[in-house]
Each structure stands twice: as C-alpha cells, then as structure tokens.
Design a protein around this motif. Structure first.
Motif, PDB file in Angstrom:
ATOM      1  N   HIS A 252      31.485  43.666  52.546  1.00  0.00           N
ATOM      2  CA  HIS A 252      31.693  42.860  51.345  1.00  0.00           C
ATOM      3  C   HIS A 252      33.179  42.590  51.129  1.00  0.00           C
ATOM      4  CE1 HIS A 252      27.859  43.015  48.680  1.00  0.00           C
ATOM      5  NE2 HIS A 252      27.529  42.998  49.966  1.00  0.00           N
ATOM      6  N   ILE A 253      33.463  41.444  50.498  1.00  0.00           N
ATOM      7  CA  ILE A 253      34.785  41.113  49.986  1.00  0.00           C
ATOM      8  C   ILE A 253      34.700  41.175  48.464  1.00  0.00           C
ATOM      9  CG2 ILE A 253      36.538  39.308  49.777  1.00  0.00           C
ATOM     10  CD1 ILE A 253      36.468  40.565  52.527  1.00  0.00           C
ATOM     11  N   VAL A 254      35.661  41.827  47.850  1.00  0.00           N
ATOM     12  CA  VAL A 254      35.649  42.002  46.394  1.00  0.00           C
ATOM     13  C   VAL A 254      36.776  41.189  45.767  1.00  0.00           C
ATOM     14  CG1 VAL A 254      35.889  43.641  44.489  1.00  0.00           C
ATOM     15  CG2 VAL A 254      34.620  44.298  46.552  1.00  0.00           C
ATOM     16  N   ALA A 255      36.425  40.390  44.757  1.00  0.00           N
ATOM     17  CA  ALA A 255      37.395  39.678  43.919  1.00  0.00           C
ATOM     18  C   ALA A 255      37.386  40.357  42.562  1.00  0.00           C
ATOM     19  CB  ALA A 255      37.007  38.215  43.776  1.00  0.00           C
ATOM     20  N   THR A 305      30.105  51.851  53.780  1.00  0.00           N
ATOM     21  CA  THR A 305      30.709  51.422  52.514  1.00  0.00           C
ATOM     22  C   THR A 305      32.228  51.500  52.582  1.00  0.00           C
ATOM     23  OG1 THR A 305      30.641  53.643  51.548  1.00  0.00           O
ATOM     24  CG2 THR A 305      28.710  52.214  51.186  1.00  0.00           C
ATOM     25  N   LYS A 306      32.852  50.778  51.669  1.00  0.00           N
ATOM     26  CA  LYS A 306      34.295  50.845  51.452  1.00  0.00           C
ATOM     27  C   LYS A 306      34.555  50.925  49.957  1.00  0.00           C
ATOM     28  CE  LYS A 306      36.106  48.262  55.462  1.00  0.00           C
ATOM     29  NZ  LYS A 306      36.831  47.014  55.875  1.00  0.00           N
ATOM     30  N   THR A 307      35.662  51.518  49.617  1.00  0.00           N
ATOM     31  CA  THR A 307      36.051  51.614  48.212  1.00  0.00           C
ATOM     32  C   THR A 307      37.320  50.807  47.977  1.00  0.00           C
ATOM     33  OG1 THR A 307      35.049  53.810  47.958  1.00  0.00           O
ATOM     34  CG2 THR A 307      36.721  53.164  46.348  1.00  0.00           C
ATOM     35  N   TRP A 308      37.214  49.827  47.113  1.00  0.00           N
ATOM     36  CA  TRP A 308      38.338  48.976  46.729  1.00  0.00           C
ATOM     37  C   TRP A 308      38.952  49.540  45.446  1.00  0.00           C
ATOM     38  CZ3 TRP A 308      39.028  43.643  48.792  1.00  0.00           C
ATOM     39  CH2 TRP A 308      38.188  43.380  49.883  1.00  0.00           C
ATOM     40  N   LYS A 309      40.287  49.627  45.413  1.00  0.00           N
ATOM     41  CA  LYS A 309      40.981  50.210  44.268  1.00  0.00           C
ATOM     42  C   LYS A 309      41.863  49.145  43.606  1.00  0.00           C
ATOM     43  CE  LYS A 309      41.067  54.851  46.294  1.00  0.00           C
ATOM     44  NZ  LYS A 309      41.906  56.025  46.681  1.00  0.00           N
ATOM     45  N   ALA A 321      33.595  40.496  41.401  1.00  0.00           N
ATOM     46  CA  ALA A 321      32.519  39.863  42.172  1.00  0.00           C
ATOM     47  C   ALA A 321      32.557  40.444  43.576  1.00  0.00           C
ATOM     48  CB  ALA A 321      32.702  38.350  42.215  1.00  0.00           C
ATOM     49  N   SER A 322      31.378  40.563  44.193  1.00  0.00           N
ATOM     50  CA  SER A 322      31.303  41.198  45.506  1.00  0.00           C
ATOM     51  C   SER A 322      30.233  40.526  46.352  1.00  0.00           C
ATOM     52  CB  SER A 322      30.976  42.693  45.337  1.00  0.00           C
ATOM     53  OG  SER A 322      30.929  43.350  46.579  1.00  0.00           O
ATOM     54  N   SER A 323      30.559  40.220  47.605  1.00  0.00           N
ATOM     55  CA  SER A 323      29.579  39.633  48.523  1.00  0.00           C
ATOM     56  C   SER A 323      30.149  39.600  49.933  1.00  0.00           C
ATOM     57  CB  SER A 323      29.223  38.207  48.092  1.00  0.00           C
ATOM     58  OG  SER A 323      28.278  37.643  48.973  1.00  0.00           O
ATOM     59  N   ARG A 324      29.257  39.683  50.916  1.00  0.00           N
ATOM     60  CA  ARG A 324      29.678  39.470  52.305  1.00  0.00           C
ATOM     61  C   ARG A 324      29.737  37.980  52.630  1.00  0.00           C
ATOM     62  NH1 ARG A 324      24.844  41.914  52.579  1.00  0.00           N
ATOM     63  NH2 ARG A 324      25.829  43.843  53.279  1.00  0.00           N
ATOM     64  N   LYS A 325      29.270  37.153  51.709  1.00  0.00           N
ATOM     65  CA  LYS A 325      29.260  35.708  51.921  1.00  0.00           C
ATOM     66  C   LYS A 325      30.606  35.054  51.608  1.00  0.00           C
ATOM     67  CE  LYS A 325      25.820  33.191  50.510  1.00  0.00           C
ATOM     68  NZ  LYS A 325      25.395  32.569  51.779  1.00  0.00           N
ATOM     69  N   PHE A 326      31.528  35.780  51.005  1.00  0.00           N
ATOM     70  CA  PHE A 326      32.721  35.149  50.455  1.00  0.00           C
ATOM     71  C   PHE A 326      33.682  34.634  51.520  1.00  0.00           C
ATOM     72  CE2 PHE A 326      32.586  37.508  46.140  1.00  0.00           C
ATOM     73  CZ  PHE A 326      31.898  36.442  45.571  1.00  0.00           C
ATOM     74  N   ILE A 327      34.038  33.357  51.359  1.00  0.00           N
ATOM     75  CA  ILE A 327      35.236  32.768  51.959  1.00  0.00           C
ATOM     76  C   ILE A 327      36.344  32.976  50.919  1.00  0.00           C
ATOM     77  CG2 ILE A 327      36.267  30.622  52.823  1.00  0.00           C
ATOM     78  CD1 ILE A 327      33.248  29.655  53.131  1.00  0.00           C
ATOM     79  N   TRP A 328      37.567  33.183  51.383  1.00  0.00           N
ATOM     80  CA  TRP A 328      38.652  33.543  50.451  1.00  0.00           C
ATOM     81  C   TRP A 328      39.898  32.762  50.827  1.00  0.00           C
ATOM     82  CZ3 TRP A 328      40.908  39.240  50.523  1.00  0.00           C
ATOM     83  CH2 TRP A 328      41.957  39.343  49.601  1.00  0.00           C
ATOM     84  N   ASP A 329      40.448  32.006  49.863  1.00  0.00           N
ATOM     85  CA  ASP A 329      41.744  31.365  50.091  1.00  0.00           C
ATOM     86  C   ASP A 329      42.692  31.705  48.956  1.00  0.00           C
ATOM     87  OD1 ASP A 329      41.813  29.253  47.987  1.00  0.00           O
ATOM     88  OD2 ASP A 329      40.227  28.283  49.126  1.00  0.00           O
ATOM     89  N   ALA A 330      43.997  31.549  49.220  1.00  0.00           N
ATOM     90  CA  ALA A 330      45.010  31.970  48.241  1.00  0.00           C
ATOM     91  C   ALA A 330      46.275  31.151  48.388  1.00  0.00           C
ATOM     92  CB  ALA A 330      45.332  33.459  48.410  1.00  0.00           C
ATOM     93  N   GLN A 331      46.993  31.005  47.264  1.00  0.00           N
ATOM     94  CA  GLN A 331      48.247  30.246  47.237  1.00  0.00           C
ATOM     95  C   GLN A 331      49.173  30.834  46.186  1.00  0.00           C
ATOM     96  OE1 GLN A 331      47.720  26.075  46.388  1.00  0.00           O
ATOM     97  NE2 GLN A 331      49.902  25.683  46.144  1.00  0.00           N
ATOM     98  N   ALA A 332      50.466  30.805  46.450  1.00  0.00           N
ATOM     99  CA  ALA A 332      51.464  31.284  45.492  1.00  0.00           C
ATOM    100  C   ALA A 332      51.792  30.187  44.484  1.00  0.00           C
ATOM    101  CB  ALA A 332      52.726  31.720  46.217  1.00  0.00           C
ATOM    102  N   VAL A 333      51.879  30.565  43.213  1.00  0.00           N
ATOM    103  CA  VAL A 333      52.238  29.627  42.141  1.00  0.00           C
ATOM    104  C   VAL A 333      53.475  30.171  41.432  1.00  0.00           C
ATOM    105  CG1 VAL A 333      51.473  28.422  40.069  1.00  0.00           C
ATOM    106  CG2 VAL A 333      49.809  29.011  41.850  1.00  0.00           C
ATOM    107  N   PRO A 334      54.655  29.656  41.750  1.00  0.00           N
ATOM    108  CA  PRO A 334      55.880  30.149  41.087  1.00  0.00           C
ATOM    109  C   PRO A 334      55.931  29.671  39.634  1.00  0.00           C
ATOM    110  CG  PRO A 334      56.363  28.982  43.155  1.00  0.00           C
ATOM    111  CD  PRO A 334      54.955  28.675  42.793  1.00  0.00           C
ATOM    112  N   LEU A 335      56.090  30.602  38.709  1.00  0.00           N
ATOM    113  CA  LEU A 335      56.323  30.281  37.313  1.00  0.00           C
ATOM    114  C   LEU A 335      57.772  30.627  36.980  1.00  0.00           C
ATOM    115  CD1 LEU A 335      52.965  31.581  35.777  1.00  0.00           C
ATOM    116  CD2 LEU A 335      53.546  29.252  36.477  1.00  0.00           C
ATOM    117  N   GLU A 336      58.141  30.575  35.737  1.00  0.00           N
ATOM    118  CA  GLU A 336      59.552  30.719  35.381  1.00  0.00           C
ATOM    119  C   GLU A 336      60.109  32.096  35.738  1.00  0.00           C
ATOM    120  OE1 GLU A 336      62.474  30.179  31.467  1.00  0.00           O
ATOM    121  OE2 GLU A 336      60.382  29.525  31.397  1.00  0.00           O
ATOM    122  N   THR A 337      59.335  33.149  35.500  1.00  0.00           N
ATOM    123  CA  THR A 337      59.871  34.498  35.708  1.00  0.00           C
ATOM    124  C   THR A 337      59.191  35.276  36.826  1.00  0.00           C
ATOM    125  OG1 THR A 337      58.372  35.519  34.089  1.00  0.00           O
ATOM    126  CG2 THR A 337      60.468  34.646  33.258  1.00  0.00           C
TER     127      THR A 337
END
Length: 740
Positions: A252-255, A305-309, A321-337
């Motif tokens: 599983h992938i956990v969000a 099993t795995k334990t996510w912390k 949310a948890s599933s082995r079906k998950f596709i996962w993408d990510a991007q950095a969003v710079p804010l002021e601080t």
C-alpha cells in the motif's frame, strides 16, 4: 442636550418617514441584540479578548488496517490541557463512526418514497435491506497509571467520568483502545469516508477519516460542543500535535496529514530519489509512483505489512488514505516563507485527467489563498481521488471526479478542478480558522467558497464561477420553506443546503467586496479577521464585528437582512419624472403648470416614457423665514443659472423584496452614451419601502436602469427599467436556464 430650533424640527418632521400601511421592520437597527455581547474573551472589535482561552489535545496513535475484514483498530493516548477558567468533572469525546449504526438516521428518505420500478440502490438507502456492521467497539479507557476510567456512550458522544475534577490550568493523559468496521461508501448516502471497492482488479481504496475518538471542543460560548453528529453538520475540534503510526499491507501507499518521518522504511530507493527530485520541481509535478508500478501492485498482493509514521503539528484533525492502487505525483510550490509539497494520489481510473490537473489545481489554490487570506503554514497539501464526494482535512482532501473510458467532458473536468480547489481551501476555513461547522456551517463553507470562487475566476476563467446572479433562482424561491443563513446545518432542508451555506454567503461577501465596501478595504478587513482567528475558534459575531472594525463601514443593515432573514432583493423603478426649470419667476403661471401636471399625471400621461417631453417648472424666491436666524442668503440667480437648460430627473424606487441595498443607476442618453450613479444603502434610512431621489443631467435621458451589472442579486430585473420593458430580458433567460 443640544438646542434644536423649531425650524430644524419642522424640517425634519416634514421628511417622508415609513409608510402608514406598512409595519416598521427596523432594517437599519443595530444587530447587538441578535449576537452575543462582547466580553473579556471576545472583544467589541471582533478580536480575541485579553482573557481569550481555548483547550488543546495532543494525540499519539497506533492504528492497523485489516484489509481482509475491513477493520481498523487502534490505541491512542490523549493529553488534554484544560486552559479554561473552569474545573471539569467530565470530558466529552466524539465517536462519529457510531453514526453508521443501523438505528441512526440516514438521508435516503430525503430523496423520495417507495415507488414502482425504483432502483435497488435507492431501496437500500431507504431500508438498509443489506445490513453491515458499523460503529466503535471501545476496548478500554485507562488513565496514565493503567486504571480503568468510567464512561457512558450517548450515540456519537462518549462522556468520560473523571474520578476527580480536572482543574483549570492542569492537563490529563489517558488512553483509549478501539476498533470499527470500515463501511462501504456505496452502501449509504453522504459517505465522507470508508472504502471504495474496485471489482475489476479486486482492490480497495481506503479513505480513513473521523476514525479515532476525538476530543470535543469546550469553549467560552457554548461550554461543551457536544451536539450529536447527524452527517450534515460536520466537526468542531481542538488543535494539537499528532504522532501517528499506521500499519497497512506492505504494497500500500499511504497519503496522510503530516510529515512522513520514515520514508526510508516505507519507500523504495527509487521512490525516495524521485521524491527528493520533486521537492525541487517547481514547474511541473513528477511521478513518485508511476501508473505501471501501481498496476503491478494491483496484481501482486502481499500479506506482509509496513508501518508509516507521520507527525503533524498544530492541527485540529488527522486523516489518511491507503491503497495499493495509488499513483502518486508531487510538485514543489514556493510561497513567501517556505515551500509546500503539492501532491496527488489516484487510482488508474483517474487517468488521464488527474495526472494533468489535480496537483496543478492544488498549486493554484495554495497560491491564491495564501495571497488572499494568509500563507499556507503546513509542509504538504494532498489531493486524493475518490468517487462522489469532496471532503477536507488538514493537509489532505478526498476529491471526486473521474473520466469515463478515459474521456471527460469540459463541464465534468471543471467540476473536478473546482472540487479540488474548494477542498484545498478548507485548510484555511475551518482547519486553521476553526469555526464550529456543526453550529455555523456557513462560516467555513461560505467563507471558503468565497475565496474558492475567486481562485476559479483568476486561474480558470473559462469555467463557470459563482456571482450575484447565481443565487437568484434560490432567492426567488418559496419563502415558506426557506431558512436564514443563521441556521444550524442539521436543521436546514437538503434541497436548500448548497444554496444557503455555500452560495448565499459567497454572494454576500462578493457584494461587500465589489460593490458596498470596495475591494482594497474589504480585502484588508477579511485578512484581519483571518489573522485574528487563525488557530482559534471564531463565531459569527467575531466576523461581523471585525469587518466593521476594519472598514469603518456600518454593515449591520447588511448582516440583518442577508444573514438573519429570507428576504430578497427586488428594487422596482416605479417612475421617472423629467423636469426643466424656467428662466422666469412666474407665480401665476406656476399655479397653472402645477394644475396641468396633476391633471396629466392623473390621466396617465408622462408616466410611461419620455415621449411627452419635460415638465417645465418655475422656482420662486425663497422667503426670509425659510432661513430661520441665518442672515446670509444664497445666490438665487446663480442657482437658476446653473439649472437653466439642464434636465432634472426625479426617480422613485420601491423596495419590493424587503432587502435594502445600494442603488446603482445607469443613465442611457439619447446620444448613445451612458453613465452610472451609485447611492449607498443608507438612502433607505428614512423610508425602507420607497425612496425618491433627484438628479441633474446635461444630456437627455433615453432609458434608466437599476443594477445594470447584476451586482445585487435582484430577483426581478424586468421592473428595473424606465421605460418599462415589455419582452423577456437576458436576465429572464438566465433564470430560465438555471431554474433547476
């Protein structure tokens, strides 16, 4: 007492007041008797008072997901801080999962009765023919020394009986062991959490929310906010720090809410490298788990099993949310601080639109909200794809919207993007500006929708967005079943829910910003409210007072009408009279002219349009007694000079709908030009039902229109023009199109 001359009094009493055949409603009276009085906890300015306090609850949770039986079990330790001035003999804890028990109400009944040829899913909603286990099993409640603590469960609330009072300024640490059956989201209505099963590949996506026993809020205005959970009204929660360990199947992938603290133990080296690269990618999202890898996971289930912390600081809730079906993408969003990681998790059923649009929508929301409210403070912001809902939690939201056979219409795509923006926006309202959703749902849904619609207008101008005319079909509805905004969510009609708590507050704030207060001043005031109450528990009075305090605009008339009544805006332009002033002072002719004008008016002349031309009037010299004791005199020849050759228009407007509003008047001239005059709402102070106002114009007027740009949600635009319109207006067409 100041001396007022008899002349002044006679002048004031000669002004038209309220119509004798209409009851005075006090539309401009202060709302002080309708909201709580200020005190040491909440000041008259709308800011937290010097003695303001709120409770705190820190959580340490270990939870395990049993995929075979769809059971979630956990052990949690709560440290509760009593910052109130009161000693507490008992505590209230929320058990929202109990709402799914069979004896609790669902909302299937709201969608119709039993009828022939009804579908089986609808019948399941009505009868729960297929029963399913639900609700908590509480295994234990123990104090820090391991001693049992007595408790009583009342539906979705649990009363923890303390052996000795928790005194003001002290804290208490205790533990709860629990488990519950995760419910199938397709089995009942209004399912904000649970699991979604995919029969094609025999896999499940778990959305885990309001999953652990949580402290109810205790505050200065209500004491314990222990109103039962009935699905519509959402949550009131205390802030705290969370340390959470989640054990799931190893594939599983956990969000989740919070920072992932052990990525080396739960991610492959390749995934770790991709995540590190994504933390520097500000132009586009990068894949952490690819579609191909997700499909492989779907086929090769593991029993390991795995334990996510995770750790989350200063949040009021926690979801994952948890599933082995998950596709996962990510991007950095710079804010002021600082830089935020915007991320999306979705099954292959979300392709191709989710990889193209979800994280981008998260980014857009983060940027606009951070500018309009205050900077997003947390390290991550996550969007998870599911079916049929949009639901928010700190740092994570569950959002519906999927293509069908790989295709999605523009309308459906716009709805999906709008849902993501809206749910991300809930991080501000109410996850940080923490109002009581169960009591005042409009304070989070309405305020959030206001900035959500601003985001859509700025970043997605091609998609529809709410504006004042959007609320007209609702405001034109049956007043006998309509309720004011200031109604708790569980007591409103489902058919009116969206309009009353989302659209109407949004439109009200739009009118304040765009037409009543002004953008710059309103934006400063709105930010003032947000910053005053971040990480605190505001009430409606705190918002109302802050907006007035920070703008120097008396808005009680607006709050009273828009939030506390079901009145609507309907301004009728009854008549426009056209005059010119004679250059001569002729008392004899004046009498004849007045008599002729009265006869013409009684005959219906000069009241339908401007074809009869202007009525010529004369002005007589002002008698000395009209000046009272003033010795100076006006330059009357100059006044006549300034008016000679000009057009004087006297308009009469009737308040049909009951809500007072500013008047925007468009003058369309015979030469093809036009101009706008705006009168403040205070024009209605001396007569809330009908007003008359005079204007001087150099040009001749062809047509007069009230609210030409639909700024005030006027429900009947066909009575806003002079001469009267005979055929259906564009606004009628709009109402017909949006009737349903």
């Amino acid at each position: 007492m100041k001396f007022i001359s008899l002349f002044t009094l006679s002048f004031l009493f000669s002004l038209p007041l309220f119509s004798q055949n209409q009851q005075y409603q006090g539309k401009f009276e202060p709302i002080d008797n309708m909201i709580p009085q200020p005190n040491v906890y909440r000041s008259a300015s709308g800011a937290p008072g010097k003695a303001y306090w709120q409770q705190r609850a820190d959580y340490k949770i270990k939870a395990a997901l049993n995929e075979r039986d769809n059971i979630l079990s956990g052990d949690e330790t709560i440290t509760y801080y009593n910052n109130s001035p009161d000693d507490l003999r008992y505590l209230w804890i929320q058990l929202e999962q109990n709402v799914n028990k069979k004896e609790n109400e669902d909302f299937g009944y709201a969608f119709g009765n039993v009828r022939d040829s009804m579908n089986t899913r609808h019948m399941q909603f009505l009868t729960r023919a297929i029963d399913f286990p639900a609700g908590y099993t509480i295994k234990y409640i123990k104090d820090a020394n391991g001693n049992a603590i007595e408790s009583l469960v009342n539906n979705t609330m649990m009363k923890v009986l303390l052996s000795q009072p928790l005194k003001s300024g002290e804290s208490l640490t205790f533990s709860i062991g629990w488990s519950y059956h995760i419910t199938d989201r397709s089995m009942y209505l209004l399912s904000r959490e649970g699991y979604e099963y995919f029969p094609e590949d025999d896999n499940t996506v778990y959305l885990i929310a309001h999953w652990f026993p949580r402290m109810a809020v205790y505050n200065d205005t209500e004491g314990w906010q222990n109103k039962q959970f009935q699905k519509l009204g959402e949550f009131a929660l205390e802030f705290g720090d969370y340390d959470v360990e989640i054990t799931v199947p190893a594939d599983h992938i956990v969000a989740s809410t919070g920072d992932l603290k052990n990525e080396a133990q739960v991610l492959t080296k390749t995934q770790q490298q991709r995540l590190a690269k994504a933390r520097k990618s500000v132009d586009k999202p990068l894949m952490i788990v690819t579609p191909e890898e997700a499909e492989t996971n779907e086929k090769n289930k593991t029993i390991k099993t795995k334990t996510w912390k995770f750790r989350a600081e200063n949040v009021r809730d926690f979801a994952f949310a948890s599933s082995r079906k998950f596709i996962w993408d990510a991007q950095a969003v710079p804010l002021e601080t600082h830089t935020v990681m915007a991320m999306s998790f979705y099954p292959k059923e979300g392709l191709p639109v989710w990889n193209e649009s979800s994280t981008r929508a998260v980014k857009n929301a983060l940027e606009v909200y951070s500018e309009a409210v205050f900077e997003y403070p947390y390290p991550v912001c996550i969007s998870v794809n599911t079916s049929n809902i949009g639901m928010e939690f700190p740092m994570i939201s569950f959002n519906g919207g999927r293509p069908v056979n790989g295709k999605i219409s523009d309308r459906a795509k716009g709805g999906m993007i709008s849902t993501i923006v809206h749910e991300v926006g809930h991080n501000w309202f109410p996850m940080i500006i923490s109002s009581d959703e169960r009591q005042w749902m409009w304070m989070d849904e309405g305020l959030n929708t206001f900035i959500h619609q601003r985001t859509m207008k700025e970043r997605y101008p091609d998609y529809p967005h709410t504006q004042p005319k959007s609320i007209v079909p609702f405001m034109s509805g049956d007043k006998s079943i309509m309720r004011p905004i200031m109604t708790s969510s569980d007591n409103d009609l489902l058919s009116q829910f969206g309009a009353n708590y989302y659209q109407k507050p949004t439109v009200g704030l739009q009118m304040l910003r765009q037409s009543i207060v002004g953008e710059e001043l309103f934006d400063q005031a709105f930010k003032e409210y947000a910053n005053r109450w971040k990480y605190k528990h505001p009430n409606p009075a705190d918002l109302f007072r802050t907006l007035e305090d920070a703008t120097a605009v008396d808005l009680d008339w607006f709050y009273r009408g828009w939030f506390f009544t079901t009145d609507n805006v309907d301004m009728e332009l009854i008549n426009v009279k056209w005059f010119t002033v004679s250059n001569e002072v002729n008392i004899e002719n004046k009498g004849k002219t007045v008599k002729a004008n009265i006869e013409a008016e009684n005959a219906g002349e000069n009241t339908q349009d401007f074809t009869s031309g202007p009525e010529e009037i004369t002005m007589v010299t002002t008698p000395d007694q009209a000046y009272g004791q003033f010795l100076s005199r006006m330059d009357e020849p100059e006044i006549r000079k300034q008016l000679y050759g000009k057009n004087i228009y006297e308009i009469t407007v009737k308040n049909v709908g009951g809500l007072v509003m500013p008047l925007t008047i468009e003058w369309q001239y015979t030469d093809g030009t036009s101009e706008i005059d705006t009168l403040p709402a205070e024009i209605w102070r001396t007569n809330e039902y009908e007003i008359t106002k005079t204007f001087i114009k150099t040009k001749e007027v062809k047509k007069v229109v009230l609210d030409p740009n639909f700024e005030y949600a006027d429900t009947e635009m066909n009575n806003n023009s002079f001469p009267k319109v005979e055929e259906a207006s564009d606004f009628d067409k709009f109402k017909d199109k949006n009737k349903n």
